[in-house]
Design an enzyme around this catalytic site. Structure first.
Site, PDB file in Angstrom:
ATOM      1  N   PHE A 120       0.865  -1.180   0.000  1.00  0.00           N
ATOM      2  CA  PHE A 120       0.000   0.000   0.000  1.00  0.00           C
ATOM      3  C   PHE A 120       0.902   1.230   0.000  1.00  0.00           C
ATOM      4  O   PHE A 120       2.075   1.145   0.386  1.00  0.00           O
ATOM      5  CB  PHE A 120      -0.869   0.004   1.270  1.00  0.00           C
ATOM      6  N   GLN A 233      -7.947  13.976   5.196  1.00  0.00           N
ATOM      7  CA  GLN A 233      -7.393  13.177   4.092  1.00  0.00           C
ATOM      8  C   GLN A 233      -8.378  13.060   2.932  1.00  0.00           C
ATOM      9  O   GLN A 233      -9.503  12.585   3.124  1.00  0.00           O
ATOM     10  CB  GLN A 233      -7.037  11.785   4.588  1.00  0.00           C
ATOM     11  N   HIS A 235      -8.874  10.995  -0.171  1.00  0.00           N
ATOM     12  CA  HIS A 235      -8.363   9.792  -0.837  1.00  0.00           C
ATOM     13  C   HIS A 235      -8.280  10.102  -2.320  1.00  0.00           C
ATOM     14  O   HIS A 235      -9.206  10.692  -2.885  1.00  0.00           O
ATOM     15  CB  HIS A 235      -9.328   8.628  -0.580  1.00  0.00           C
ATOM     16  N   LEU A 249     -15.610   4.997  -2.613  1.00  0.00           N
ATOM     17  CA  LEU A 249     -14.184   4.684  -2.646  1.00  0.00           C
ATOM     18  C   LEU A 249     -13.795   3.668  -3.710  1.00  0.00           C
ATOM     19  O   LEU A 249     -14.488   2.678  -3.919  1.00  0.00           O
ATOM     20  CB  LEU A 249     -13.734   4.154  -1.281  1.00  0.00           C
ATOM     21  N   GLU A 252      -7.362   1.670  -2.453  1.00  0.00           N
ATOM     22  CA  GLU A 252      -5.948   1.791  -2.795  1.00  0.00           C
ATOM     23  C   GLU A 252      -5.366   0.430  -3.197  1.00  0.00           C
ATOM     24  O   GLU A 252      -4.312   0.348  -3.823  1.00  0.00           O
ATOM     25  CB  GLU A 252      -5.202   2.334  -1.567  1.00  0.00           C
ATOM     26  N   ARG A 313      -0.992   9.191   0.034  1.00  0.00           N
ATOM     27  CA  ARG A 313      -2.307   9.627  -0.449  1.00  0.00           C
ATOM     28  C   ARG A 313      -2.389  11.130  -0.701  1.00  0.00           C
ATOM     29  O   ARG A 313      -2.988  11.567  -1.686  1.00  0.00           O
ATOM     30  CB  ARG A 313      -3.370   9.259   0.589  1.00  0.00           C
ATOM     31  N   HIS A 378     -12.049  11.421   2.834  1.00  0.00           N
ATOM     32  CA  HIS A 378     -11.998  10.023   3.234  1.00  0.00           C
ATOM     33  C   HIS A 378     -11.782   9.802   4.727  1.00  0.00           C
ATOM     34  O   HIS A 378     -12.328   8.868   5.310  1.00  0.00           O
ATOM     35  CB  HIS A 378     -10.853   9.372   2.459  1.00  0.00           C
ATOM     36  N   ARG A 413      -2.382  10.046   7.040  1.00  0.00           N
ATOM     37  CA  ARG A 413      -2.465   8.633   7.435  1.00  0.00           C
ATOM     38  C   ARG A 413      -2.057   7.728   6.278  1.00  0.00           C
ATOM     39  O   ARG A 413      -2.506   7.929   5.145  1.00  0.00           O
ATOM     40  CB  ARG A 413      -3.905   8.287   7.850  1.00  0.00           C
TER      41      ARG A 413
HETATM   42  C1  LIG Z   1     -14.722   3.126   1.998  1.00  0.00           C
HETATM   43  C2  LIG Z   1     -13.645   3.100   3.048  1.00  0.00           C
HETATM   44  C3  LIG Z   1     -12.648   2.138   2.987  1.00  0.00           C
HETATM   45  C4  LIG Z   1     -11.659   2.102   3.958  1.00  0.00           C
HETATM   46  N1  LIG Z   1     -10.691   1.138   3.885  1.00  0.00           N
HETATM   47  C5  LIG Z   1      -9.740   1.063   4.846  1.00  0.00           C
HETATM   48  C6  LIG Z   1      -8.753   0.039   4.819  1.00  0.00           C
HETATM   49  O1  LIG Z   1      -8.736  -0.811   3.944  1.00  0.00           O
HETATM   50  N2  LIG Z   1      -7.820   0.024   5.799  1.00  0.00           N
HETATM   51  C7  LIG Z   1      -7.793   0.942   6.810  1.00  0.00           C
HETATM   52  O2  LIG Z   1      -6.923   0.862   7.671  1.00  0.00           O
HETATM   53  N3  LIG Z   1      -8.738   1.914   6.867  1.00  0.00           N
HETATM   54  C8  LIG Z   1      -9.711   1.992   5.920  1.00  0.00           C
HETATM   55  N4  LIG Z   1     -10.664   2.980   5.985  1.00  0.00           N
HETATM   56  C9  LIG Z   1     -10.740   3.823   7.179  1.00  0.00           C
HETATM   57  C10 LIG Z   1     -11.405   3.037   8.300  1.00  0.00           C
HETATM   58  O3  LIG Z   1     -12.398   2.200   7.765  1.00  0.00           O
HETATM   59  C11 LIG Z   1     -12.050   3.942   9.358  1.00  0.00           C
HETATM   60  O4  LIG Z   1     -11.130   4.915   9.763  1.00  0.00           O
HETATM   61  C12 LIG Z   1     -12.436   3.124  10.564  1.00  0.00           C
HETATM   62  O5  LIG Z   1     -13.263   2.050  10.181  1.00  0.00           O
HETATM   63  C13 LIG Z   1     -13.148   3.930  11.647  1.00  0.00           C
HETATM   64  O6  LIG Z   1     -13.518   3.027  12.657  1.00  0.00           O
HETATM   65  P1  LIG Z   1     -14.049   3.507  14.081  1.00  0.00           P
HETATM   66  O7  LIG Z   1     -14.212   2.283  14.900  1.00  0.00           O
HETATM   67  O8  LIG Z   1     -13.189   4.589  14.592  1.00  0.00           O
HETATM   68  O9  LIG Z   1     -15.464   4.147  13.780  1.00  0.00           O
HETATM   69  P2  LIG Z   1     -16.729   3.696  12.778  1.00  0.00           P
HETATM   70  O10 LIG Z   1     -16.450   2.381  12.177  1.00  0.00           O
HETATM   71  O11 LIG Z   1     -16.900   4.873  11.951  1.00  0.00           O
HETATM   72  O12 LIG Z   1     -17.845   3.509  13.825  1.00  0.00           O
HETATM   73  C14 LIG Z   1     -18.422   4.597  14.482  1.00  0.00           C
HETATM   74  C15 LIG Z   1     -19.511   4.084  15.373  1.00  0.00           C
HETATM   75  O13 LIG Z   1     -19.976   5.161  16.196  1.00  0.00           O
HETATM   76  C16 LIG Z   1     -21.380   5.234  16.152  1.00  0.00           C
HETATM   77  N5  LIG Z   1     -21.792   6.613  16.417  1.00  0.00           N
HETATM   78  C17 LIG Z   1     -21.369   7.741  15.805  1.00  0.00           C
HETATM   79  N6  LIG Z   1     -21.988   8.811  16.348  1.00  0.00           N
HETATM   80  C18 LIG Z   1     -22.821   8.349  17.309  1.00  0.00           C
HETATM   81  C19 LIG Z   1     -23.745   8.959  18.188  1.00  0.00           C
HETATM   82  N7  LIG Z   1     -23.961  10.283  18.222  1.00  0.00           N
HETATM   83  N8  LIG Z   1     -24.458   8.172  19.019  1.00  0.00           N
HETATM   84  C20 LIG Z   1     -24.293   6.824  19.019  1.00  0.00           C
HETATM   85  N9  LIG Z   1     -23.417   6.190  18.209  1.00  0.00           N
HETATM   86  C21 LIG Z   1     -22.692   6.954  17.355  1.00  0.00           C
HETATM   87  C22 LIG Z   1     -21.731   4.741  14.766  1.00  0.00           C
HETATM   88  O14 LIG Z   1     -23.062   4.339  14.699  1.00  0.00           O
HETATM   89  C23 LIG Z   1     -20.742   3.585  14.622  1.00  0.00           C
HETATM   90  O15 LIG Z   1     -21.232   2.449  15.259  1.00  0.00           O
HETATM   91  C24 LIG Z   1     -11.659   3.052   5.003  1.00  0.00           C
HETATM   92  C25 LIG Z   1     -12.646   4.029   5.054  1.00  0.00           C
HETATM   93  C26 LIG Z   1     -13.634   4.060   4.074  1.00  0.00           C
HETATM   94  C27 LIG Z   1     -14.672   5.128   4.133  1.00  0.00           C
END
Ligand SMILES: Cc1cc2nc3c(=O)[nH]c(=O)nc-3n(C[C@H](O)[C@H](O)[C@H](O)COP(=O)(O)OP(=O)(O)OC[C@H]3O[C@@H](n4cnc5c(N)ncnc54)[C@H](O)[C@@H]3O)c2cc1C
Length: 603
Positions: A120, A233, A235, A249, A252, A313, A378, A413
């Site tokens: 990557f 960021q 993407h 998306l 990558e 990126r 992103h 990142r």
């Molecule tokens: C399309 C895409 C592909 C990606 N691919 C990769 C990859 O291959 N590798 C990599 O390392 N990263 C990748 N990323 C980045 C990565 O997926 C995210 O940064 C990461 O999943 C965020 O996880 P998290 O647990 O912090 O929060 P999230 O997975 O965003 O979860 C947030 C949680 O909080 C809850 N929440 C939010 N606000 C509230 C509220 N007010 N009240 C109650 N609940 C709430 C939501 O409902 C959810 O359950 C990608 C991102 C995208 C968009």
């Protein structure tokens, strides 16, 4: 008012990778844990992650190790990262990935049966453990299984609107259930924010609907500090066509598997955009880039340098933006990304979701011709300031992990570093919150302060009671347009000041928004609260971007094109100052000499 109340030792806001990993840690420590999420268990934004999770398992290239991963993360973040976070992440990621495998995650395999790793951008060696291009789905499925097995209590489709702070300490939260619009209280000894990113503040984004910056805003309103908010960021590769899927998306992994970027003149333009200081890390010719891809395809350790498309990126996004702006774009305002020179069966095996996504949504067969792609908002590197080891925020009782927290990634990142961030710091936040809750005497508080509850409920229902007022959707569209046009990939002072002025105006208008219809599953009501969050994070992004008078990582100032030594040493922090927002610089966490030696060689 007496409302439905669910006391827990630890309340976790968010059921993505960070929240679920934190929940497992808390439950394994023997505590009562409640997890709240806006959607359904298994549907959090993390499920969308595609390319993989970065960990120096050294399964594909035995030269890899945690010090190289540390170096890549620090260099990729232009050394603004919290070095202790980058160290912990690099050291612990392999164990977290193996642990996930032990819990049942079915990764792609090397020919001798170990976890396969793909290259990557910005990673020196193939480092991303993956499951085709559906890695997030496997991560969430595994953590969901594990957390259910250990007995997690999940409150689905609940939106938290406010944290309760009593005596300077966070002691729970309040919100409402989307299914029936009823208020719910969650008293707790410790609260972990794991609520993800802020993508919906921008018009073109790869993020899910949940990413509205709620956690950053909840913490800010409770008195916590946010840092690095200027680093957003973009993407480089999102879909640009058809309009309905703009921003979706294009992983990558397409470039990781050998995808080539070309402009409308057929030029492989990324060679021109490689930073001089790192040019020697990339292939010098198409032949060398092809030899690297062939080695990768055959599963051989390679002596060749990686293709120029695997630059970081921020750099690739700026390159594409510039190509389009200078008139060398594709018909729909992007550039071409081509993987069709590889055998169709390999493309379909390694990128099944991309194959289907383009076939279904754009009627393009990526095994037969190029895709059109362009930058999409992103990820946010900035967020809540946390302590590296224990994920504590600047407010007692409040912890944060995952995308909502800041520090690991610095100003940019590397792909794949988020999923392991969730595992490493989700676990640490869970363990630290559990320890604090266990140390607090007595059982969890049984209720929140009644005055806080009454005030919060009145504020919750206020937009229904206004006899007239504006629709939240219009304000949202205006905010998105402002953020995309004035606080996007390239920034300058006049635009940023204009954005801040507009946001001040939007904040006033927010107080007059009206919501009509039932309280049951009312998206305009959800948006009303999310808009308040988006206004706070948008202001924080714009003010931080104005403060940082240099270009670094994902922050590019047209009026300050280079990076400066002075800005090398500071993060920008924002916090609440009465009704206003204070933005200021604060010293970075020092890089200790024993870690500095790992990155000095490559500067
Ligand atoms: C399309 C895409 C592909 C990606 N691919 C990769 C990859 O291959 N590798 C990599 O390392 N990263 C990748 N990323 C980045 C990565 O997926 C995210 O940064 C990461 O999943 C965020 O996880 P998290 O647990 O912090 O929060 P999230 O997975 O965003 O979860 C947030 C949680 O909080 C809850 N929440 C939010 N606000 C509230 C509220 N007010 N009240 C109650 N609940 C709430 C939501 O409902 C959810 O359950 C990608 C991102 C995208 C968009």
């Amino acid at each position: 008012m007496v409302i439905e109340t669910h006391p827990h030792d630890v309340l976790i806001i968010g059921a993505g990778g960070a929240g679920l990993r934190a929940a497992v840690a808390c439950i394994e420590a023997g505590l009562s844990v409640g997890v709240v999420c806006k959607s359904l268990l298994g549907k959090a934004h993390t499920v969308m992650a595609e390319g993989g999770m970065a960990a120096s398992l050294a399964n594909v290239d035995d030269r890899d190790g945690w010090t190289t991963h540390f170096r890549d993360t620090m260099v990729g973040g232009y050394r603004l990262n919290n070095p202790r976070m980058a160290e912990l992440h690099a050291r612990e990621a392999p164990d977290r990935v193996r642990e996930l495998e032990g819990w049942g995650a079915v990764f792609d395999r090397t020919s001798d049966g170990r976890i396969l790793q793909r290259p990557f951008g910005g990673h020196t060696y193939p480092r991303l453990a993956h499951v085709g291009d559906r890695t997030g789905l496997e991560l969430i499925r595994t953590l969901q299984d594990r957390s259910v097995a250990v007995g997690v209590q999940v409150y689905q489709e609940v939106i938290i609107t406010r944290l309760s702070v009593r005596g300077g300490r966070v002691d729970g939260a309040i919100g409402y259930r989307r299914i029936d619009g009823k208020p719910m209280a969650f008293p707790a000894k410790a609260v972990v924010l794991a609520s993800g990113g802020v993508g919906r503040a921008f018009a073109v984004t790869s993020n899910s609907w949940e990413s509205a910056g709620d956690g950053q805003a909840l913490a800010y309103r409770a008195g916590a500090e946010l840092i690095d908010m200027e680093f957003v960021q973009f993407h480089p590769t999102g879909m640009v066509h058809p309009t309905g899927v703009k921003g979706l998306l294009v992983t990558e992994a397409v470039r990781g598997e050998g995808g080539i970027l070309r402009n409308s003149e057929g030029e492989r333009f990324m060679y021109r955009y490689l930073p001089e200081s790192r040019r020697d890390e990339y292939a010098a010719s198409d032949d060398e880039a092809r030899a690297w891809v062939d080695d990768l395809t055959e599963g051989r350790q390679t002596k060749h340098h990686r293709p120029p498309e695997l630059s970081t990126r921020d750099n690739v996004a700026r390159a594409i933006y510039t190509e389009v702006k200078e008139g060398r774009g594709s018909p729909h305002g992007g550039v071409f990304l081509d993987i069709s020179y590889l055998p169709p069966e390999r493309v379909r095996a390694k990128l099944p979701s991309m194959y289907e996504q383009f076939k279904e949504l754009a009627d393009v067969d990526i095994t037969a011709g190029p895709m059109e792609v362009g930058p999409t908002m992103h990820y946010i590197m900035g967020g809540i300031r946390v302590d590296a080891d224990a994920a504590t925020t600047t407010v007692p009782g409040l912890y944060a992990a995952g995308e909502v927290a800041a520090g690991l990634h610095g100003s940019n990142r590397l792909g794949g570093n988020s999923l392991t961030d969730l595992l490493v710091f989700g676990r640490r936040a869970g363990e630290a919150a559990a320890e604090a809750a266990a140390a607090a005497s007595g059982t969890a508080p049984q209720e929140l302060d009644p005055r806080f509850v009454d005030e919060s409920i009145a504020a919750m229902y206020e937009p229904f009671e206004r006899p007239s007022g504006e629709d939240p959707n219009r304000l949202h569209e205006e905010l998105q347009a402002t953020m995309s046009s004035l606080v996007g990939i390239f920034r300058e002072e006049a635009d940023l000041r204009e954005a801040i002025d507009r946001i001040e105006g939007y904040k006033e208008r927010w107080g007059g928004l009206r919501v009509t219809g039932p309280r049951r599953f009312n998206p305009a009501w959800d948006l009303y609260f999310e808009l308040r969050s988006m206004l706070i994070v948008s202001e924080a992004i714009a003010r931080s971007a104005l403060e940082r008078e240099e270009s670094r990582g994902a922050h590019s100032r047209l009026d300050f094109p280079g990076s400066s030594e002075e800005w090398d040493k500071v993060n920008v922090a924002v916090s609440r100052d009465g009704e206003g927002m204070d933005a200021r610089t604060t010293p970075v966490v020092e890089l200790p000499a024993e870690l500095a030696e790992y990155i000095v060689a490559k500067g």
